[in-house]
Design a protein around this motif. Structure first.
Motif, PDB file in Angstrom:
ATOM      1  N   THR A  15      -7.670 -10.638  -0.245  1.00 49.15           N
ATOM      2  CA  THR A  15      -7.583 -10.577   1.230  1.00 49.15           C
ATOM      3  C   THR A  15      -7.259 -11.965   1.781  1.00 49.15           C
ATOM      4  O   THR A  15      -7.270 -12.959   1.037  1.00 49.15           O
ATOM      5  CB  THR A  15      -8.924 -10.133   1.853  1.00 49.15           C
ATOM      6  OG1 THR A  15      -9.885 -11.183   1.652  1.00 49.15           O
ATOM      7  CG2 THR A  15      -9.438  -8.833   1.253  1.00 49.15           C
ATOM      8  N   ARG A  16      -7.041 -12.038   3.090  1.00 47.29           N
ATOM      9  CA  ARG A  16      -6.815 -13.332   3.750  1.00 47.29           C
ATOM     10  C   ARG A  16      -8.043 -14.232   3.597  1.00 47.29           C
ATOM     11  O   ARG A  16      -7.931 -15.451   3.643  1.00 47.29           O
ATOM     12  CB  ARG A  16      -6.501 -13.118   5.234  1.00 47.29           C
ATOM     13  CG  ARG A  16      -5.160 -12.442   5.501  1.00 47.29           C
ATOM     14  CD  ARG A  16      -3.990 -13.313   5.112  1.00 47.29           C
ATOM     15  NE  ARG A  16      -2.717 -12.836   5.615  1.00 47.29           N
ATOM     16  CZ  ARG A  16      -1.530 -13.246   5.158  1.00 47.29           C
ATOM     17  NH1 ARG A  16      -1.458 -14.131   4.181  1.00 47.29           N
ATOM     18  NH2 ARG A  16      -0.415 -12.783   5.662  1.00 47.29           N
ATOM     19  N   ALA A 136      -7.700   1.000   4.891  1.00 49.88           N
ATOM     20  CA  ALA A 136      -6.407   1.477   4.366  1.00 49.88           C
ATOM     21  C   ALA A 136      -6.496   2.953   3.993  1.00 49.88           C
ATOM     22  O   ALA A 136      -5.579   3.731   4.256  1.00 49.88           O
ATOM     23  CB  ALA A 136      -6.000   0.640   3.154  1.00 49.88           C
ATOM     24  N   ASP A 141      -4.707  -0.013  10.296  1.00 44.79           N
ATOM     25  CA  ASP A 141      -3.802  -1.148  10.133  1.00 44.79           C
ATOM     26  C   ASP A 141      -4.534  -2.306   9.454  1.00 44.79           C
ATOM     27  O   ASP A 141      -5.433  -2.912  10.037  1.00 44.79           O
ATOM     28  CB  ASP A 141      -3.303  -1.574  11.522  1.00 44.79           C
ATOM     29  CG  ASP A 141      -2.389  -2.780  11.443  1.00 44.79           C
ATOM     30  OD1 ASP A 141      -1.890  -3.096  10.342  1.00 44.79           O
ATOM     31  OD2 ASP A 141      -2.171  -3.411  12.496  1.00 44.79           O
ATOM     32  N   GLY A 143      -2.846  -4.946   8.389  1.00 44.45           N
ATOM     33  CA  GLY A 143      -1.931  -6.083   8.553  1.00 44.45           C
ATOM     34  C   GLY A 143      -2.604  -7.427   8.820  1.00 44.45           C
ATOM     35  O   GLY A 143      -2.229  -8.425   8.217  1.00 44.45           O
ATOM     36  N   PRO A 144      -3.599  -7.481   9.708  1.00 39.58           N
ATOM     37  CA  PRO A 144      -4.216  -8.787   9.985  1.00 39.58           C
ATOM     38  C   PRO A 144      -5.092  -9.311   8.843  1.00 39.58           C
ATOM     39  O   PRO A 144      -5.462 -10.482   8.843  1.00 39.58           O
ATOM     40  CB  PRO A 144      -5.097  -8.512  11.209  1.00 39.58           C
ATOM     41  CG  PRO A 144      -4.652  -7.200  11.747  1.00 39.58           C
ATOM     42  CD  PRO A 144      -4.106  -6.426  10.598  1.00 39.58           C
ATOM     43  N   HIS A 147      -2.139 -10.074   3.003  1.00 37.24           N
ATOM     44  CA  HIS A 147      -0.729 -10.468   2.890  1.00 37.24           C
ATOM     45  C   HIS A 147       0.130  -9.186   2.885  1.00 37.24           C
ATOM     46  O   HIS A 147      -0.316  -8.144   2.371  1.00 37.24           O
ATOM     47  CB  HIS A 147      -0.571 -11.219   1.560  1.00 37.24           C
ATOM     48  CG  HIS A 147       0.761 -11.854   1.353  1.00 37.24           C
ATOM     49  ND1 HIS A 147       1.876 -11.140   0.988  1.00 37.24           N
ATOM     50  CD2 HIS A 147       1.158 -13.147   1.445  1.00 37.24           C
ATOM     51  CE1 HIS A 147       2.901 -11.964   0.868  1.00 37.24           C
ATOM     52  NE2 HIS A 147       2.494 -13.193   1.145  1.00 37.24           N
ATOM     53  N   PRO A 148       1.368  -9.267   3.420  1.00 35.60           N
ATOM     54  CA  PRO A 148       2.210  -8.073   3.458  1.00 35.60           C
ATOM     55  C   PRO A 148       2.405  -7.366   2.106  1.00 35.60           C
ATOM     56  O   PRO A 148       2.490  -6.135   2.071  1.00 35.60           O
ATOM     57  CB  PRO A 148       3.554  -8.605   3.987  1.00 35.60           C
ATOM     58  CG  PRO A 148       3.196  -9.814   4.788  1.00 35.60           C
ATOM     59  CD  PRO A 148       1.978 -10.400   4.154  1.00 35.60           C
ATOM     60  N   GLU A 151      -0.592  -5.238   1.685  1.00 35.60           N
ATOM     61  CA  GLU A 151      -0.533  -4.107   2.609  1.00 35.60           C
ATOM     62  C   GLU A 151       0.352  -2.996   2.018  1.00 35.60           C
ATOM     63  O   GLU A 151      -0.007  -1.815   2.017  1.00 35.60           O
ATOM     64  CB  GLU A 151       0.025  -4.582   3.956  1.00 35.60           C
ATOM     65  CG  GLU A 151       0.018  -3.509   5.020  1.00 35.60           C
ATOM     66  CD  GLU A 151       0.570  -3.995   6.361  1.00 35.60           C
ATOM     67  OE1 GLU A 151       1.051  -5.148   6.448  1.00 35.60           O
ATOM     68  OE2 GLU A 151       0.522  -3.201   7.308  1.00 35.60           O
ATOM     69  N   LYS A 152       1.474  -3.428   1.477  1.00 33.38           N
ATOM     70  CA  LYS A 152       2.422  -2.471   0.888  1.00 33.38           C
ATOM     71  C   LYS A 152       1.775  -1.769  -0.328  1.00 33.38           C
ATOM     72  O   LYS A 152       1.882  -0.541  -0.485  1.00 33.38           O
ATOM     73  CB  LYS A 152       3.677  -3.238   0.443  1.00 33.38           C
ATOM     74  CG  LYS A 152       4.921  -2.397   0.370  1.00 33.38           C
ATOM     75  CD  LYS A 152       6.143  -3.269   0.152  1.00 33.38           C
ATOM     76  CE  LYS A 152       7.085  -2.550  -0.805  1.00 33.38           C
ATOM     77  NZ  LYS A 152       7.874  -3.471  -1.604  1.00 33.38           N
ATOM     78  N   LYS A 155      -0.732   0.778   0.821  1.00 29.07           N
ATOM     79  CA  LYS A 155      -0.065   1.978   1.345  1.00 29.07           C
ATOM     80  C   LYS A 155       0.377   2.871   0.197  1.00 29.07           C
ATOM     81  O   LYS A 155       0.204   4.094   0.228  1.00 29.07           O
ATOM     82  CB  LYS A 155       1.145   1.577   2.192  1.00 29.07           C
ATOM     83  CG  LYS A 155       0.770   1.132   3.590  1.00 29.07           C
ATOM     84  CD  LYS A 155       1.906   1.376   4.602  1.00 29.07           C
ATOM     85  CE  LYS A 155       1.455   1.036   6.011  1.00 29.07           C
ATOM     86  NZ  LYS A 155       2.020  -0.216   6.521  1.00 29.07           N
TER      87      LYS A 155
END
Ligand code: ADP
Length: 160
Positions: A15-16, A136, A141, A143-144, A147-148, A151-152, A155
């Motif tokens: 995660t971030r 998820a 969302d 997104g915040p 990292h993208p 996220e992908k 999904k």
């Protein structure tokens, strides 16, 4: 002397918050080995290789970071990697109990191994991999929080 730090965890997924801790630890160490644990009490959402690959992708702009998997005792892995410092993140008081026990045990196993606790940026203190997985899973969302590429990957997992 090169100061090597080990940052162990499950990173299921990264995660971030984890990213923040890695980047902060680079101020203390010359090199940071992110050590992805094989042994987990519960079956992880992401396989070991997936967790390692996501970390590598997310941290690809940091040449002083290496991502490896490990099985067995952290104290042994740290010694083999030439590290004297274990990095852990502290979010809330609730982390402290477990973290201090682990730090003391690791020092018992290797008296030269010190654990360093880092606090993340304020807006990341409430973040955990389990919460991110839950959001998820419910199609929220993330997104915040990740990292993208993560996220992908999330999904894709929950679409399957
Ligand atoms: P573990 O199963 O070993 O706790 P985690 O991947 O959940 O593995 O966490 C690895 C480390 O990162 C732990 O020290 C944890 O406290 C820390 N950490 C996780 N999320 C955050 C966050 N949002 N901010 C700071 N530290 C975090």
């Amino acid at each position: 002397m090169t100061r090597i730090a080990i940052y162990p965890g499950s990173f299921d997924p990264v995660t971030r918050g984890h990213e923040d801790i890695v980047r902060r630890s680079l101020h203390l160490a010359d090199k940071v080995v992110v050590a992805v644990a094989v042994n987990l009490e519960k079956a992880p959402l992401f396989a070991l290789e997936e967790r390692v690959a996501l970390l590598q992708e997310v941290l690809r702009d940091e040449p002083r970071v290496e991502v490896r998997s490990f099985d067995g005792l952290l104290a042994e892995f740290a010694r083999d990697a030439g590290a004297r410092m274990v990095i852990r993140g502290l979010r809330a008081v609730s982390d402290f109990d477990y973290e201090s026990q682990m730090a003391l045990m690791n020092r018992e196993l290797d008296p030269e191994l010190e654990t360093v606790f880092l606090v993340p940026a304020l807006h990341l203190t409430y973040l955990s991999s389990s919460l991110v997985r839950e959001v998820a899973r419910l199609d929220g969302d993330v997104g915040p929080f990740v990292h993208p590429v993560v996220e992908k990957a999330l999904k894709a997992k929950y679409a399957a």
